[in-house]
Design an enzyme around this catalytic site. Structure first.
Site, PDB file in Angstrom:
ATOM      1  N   THR A  34      51.012  60.588 -14.349  1.00 33.53           N
ATOM      2  CA  THR A  34      52.056  59.817 -13.676  1.00 33.53           C
ATOM      3  C   THR A  34      52.867  60.710 -12.729  1.00 33.53           C
ATOM      4  OG1 THR A  34      52.250  58.366 -15.558  1.00 33.53           O
ATOM      5  CG2 THR A  34      54.242  58.666 -14.285  1.00 33.53           C
TER       6      THR A  34
ATOM      7  N   ARG B  91      47.046  46.043 -19.630  1.00 35.92           N
ATOM      8  CA  ARG B  91      47.825  47.018 -20.421  1.00 35.92           C
ATOM      9  C   ARG B  91      49.028  47.510 -19.611  1.00 35.92           C
ATOM     10  NH1 ARG B  91      49.406  52.670 -19.591  1.00 35.92           N
ATOM     11  NH2 ARG B  91      49.628  53.631 -21.625  1.00 35.92           N
ATOM     12  N   VAL B  92      50.196  47.480 -20.207  1.00 34.31           N
ATOM     13  CA  VAL B  92      51.390  48.006 -19.554  1.00 34.31           C
ATOM     14  C   VAL B  92      51.867  49.195 -20.372  1.00 34.31           C
ATOM     15  CG1 VAL B  92      53.782  47.532 -18.919  1.00 34.31           C
ATOM     16  CG2 VAL B  92      52.029  45.784 -18.565  1.00 34.31           C
TER      17      VAL B  92
ATOM     18  N   ASP C 192      54.516  52.859 -20.571  1.00 38.94           N
ATOM     19  CA  ASP C 192      55.946  53.174 -20.637  1.00 38.94           C
ATOM     20  C   ASP C 192      56.616  53.195 -19.266  1.00 38.94           C
ATOM     21  OD1 ASP C 192      54.126  55.428 -20.222  1.00 38.94           O
ATOM     22  OD2 ASP C 192      55.979  56.564 -19.941  1.00 38.94           O
TER      23      ASP C 192
ATOM     24  N   THR D 200      56.591  61.431 -18.533  1.00 38.81           N
ATOM     25  CA  THR D 200      55.146  61.261 -18.371  1.00 38.81           C
ATOM     26  C   THR D 200      54.486  61.572 -19.705  1.00 38.81           C
ATOM     27  OG1 THR D 200      53.178  62.057 -17.219  1.00 38.81           O
ATOM     28  CG2 THR D 200      54.928  63.652 -17.536  1.00 38.81           C
ATOM     29  N   GLY D 201      53.272  61.074 -19.878  1.00 37.66           N
ATOM     30  CA  GLY D 201      52.545  61.365 -21.114  1.00 37.66           C
ATOM     31  C   GLY D 201      51.937  60.112 -21.693  1.00 37.66           C
TER      32      GLY D 201
ATOM     33  N   GLY E  52      51.628  56.812 -22.927  1.00 38.32           N
ATOM     34  CA  GLY E  52      52.571  55.713 -22.777  1.00 38.32           C
ATOM     35  C   GLY E  52      52.939  55.010 -24.071  1.00 38.32           C
TER      36      GLY E  52
END
Ligand code: ASP
Length: 308
Positions: A168, A196-197, A199, A219-220, A222
């Site tokens: 991200t 899919r959503v 974070d 970031t990372g 989600g």
């Protein structure tokens, strides 16, 4: 107030040697653009939007035209932005045919009574705002097609590996007037299910901005970030009197110990202190303040140069 901008190019397993230089150039360009926007006297919101737009337009990063592909080989993007002055926020999720989801998120913040639009509704709104629709294939790169094929070969359909392909992009800023803002944008996780959503568009997980505390972009993985509300959790530790460094270590450490979730964050305080931290193997980042540009990719690696 001396302006500050910090950007990241996503927590990653490892940035391969052949990509490092391109990633470094992109991240430095984004910080430089964000800083020059602040130098001209524009707002923190303008700066984070400008910096993230640069990264969305750069195919090296997992956002905009470099977004990773879902299980069907399509790009679906998430983004959010927040103004620390009045806590106004805007987000979009699962959008397909726009070049810069962060600009759409800003329009949601400024032109609607809502905080969050998704998928078709977000795309209709984009059209109403005059944002050109681009063919979805324009956002698909050869590199991401190969990554998806490899992922499917190794893992089977619809099983995305939480440690891989994170990338991200995000920015935080403090402007001359003391306002903070954040922006975060992503293609999500490779081989994700359709719809899919993560974070990134969720205020409090993918980022947060409050003039009383500071601004953060994360970031990372989600699903882990969502479960711990990583952005707001980190700011909570600062409210409780922790230093930026301690707050970042505490929240990233909690996500790792509780969920084995890896990630990273960039943070600027209301007084202009900043920190970058990650538990993934690497995270490209750059910070501009007082005419100096700090940047790095791997742990214990920081370069400092003069800004133009
Ligand atoms: N947080 C993003 C997501 O899960 C991925 C990333 O940071 O690279 O959608």
């Amino acid at each position: 107030m001396n302006p500050v901008v910090v950007v990241h190019g996503g927590g990653a397993d490892n940035v391969s040697e052949d990509r490092k230089e391109r990633v470094r150039r992109g991240i430095v360009r984004a910080a430089t653009v964000g800083y020059s926007i602040l130098q001209e006297g524009a707002s923190a919101v303008d700066a984070v939007e400008g910096a993230v737009t640069v990264l969305e337009d750069d195919p090296e990063f997992n956002a905009g035209c470099g977004s990773v592909l879902n299980v069907n080989g399509e790009v679906e993007m998430d983004a959010s932005i927040m103004d620390g002055k009045d806590l106004s926020a805007g987000a979009v999720s699962a959008v397909r045919c726009v070049a810069n989801p962060i600009k759409l998120a800003r329009l949601v913040m400024e032109k609607t009574p809502h905080c969050f639009l998704t998928n078709q509704g977000a795309e209709k709104f984009a059209a109403a705002m005059g944002i050109p629709e681009i063919p979805g294939e324009k956002l698909v790169t050869e590199r991401n097609k190969k990554h998806l094929e490899k992922e499917k070969r190794e893992k089977g359909a619809q099983k995305s590996d939480c440690k891989k392909n994170l990338g991200t992009v995000g920015a935080v800023a403090l402007d001359r007037k003391g306002n903070v803002a954040y922006a975060t944008s992503t293609g999500g996780i490779i081989n994700k299910m359709v719809g899919r959503v993560g974070d990134t568009p969720c205020i409090g997980s993918g980022g947060y901005a409050d003039n009383d505390i500071g601004a953060i972009s994360t970031t990372g993985h989600g699903e882990s970030i969502l479960k711990v509300n990583l952005a707001r959790l980190t700011l909570f530790h600062i409210e409780q009197g922790k230093t930026l460094e301690e707050a970042a270590d505490l929240s990233l450490g909690y996500m790792k110990s509780r969920l084995k979730g890896l990630g990273g964050l960039i943070l600027v305080s209301k007084t202009g202190d900043w920190v970058v931290k990650w538990t993934s193997a690497s995270m490209p980042w750059a910070a501009a303040k007082d005419g100096k540009l700090h940047s790095g990719i791997d742990l214990d690696e920081t370069t400092v140069t003069d800004l133009p």
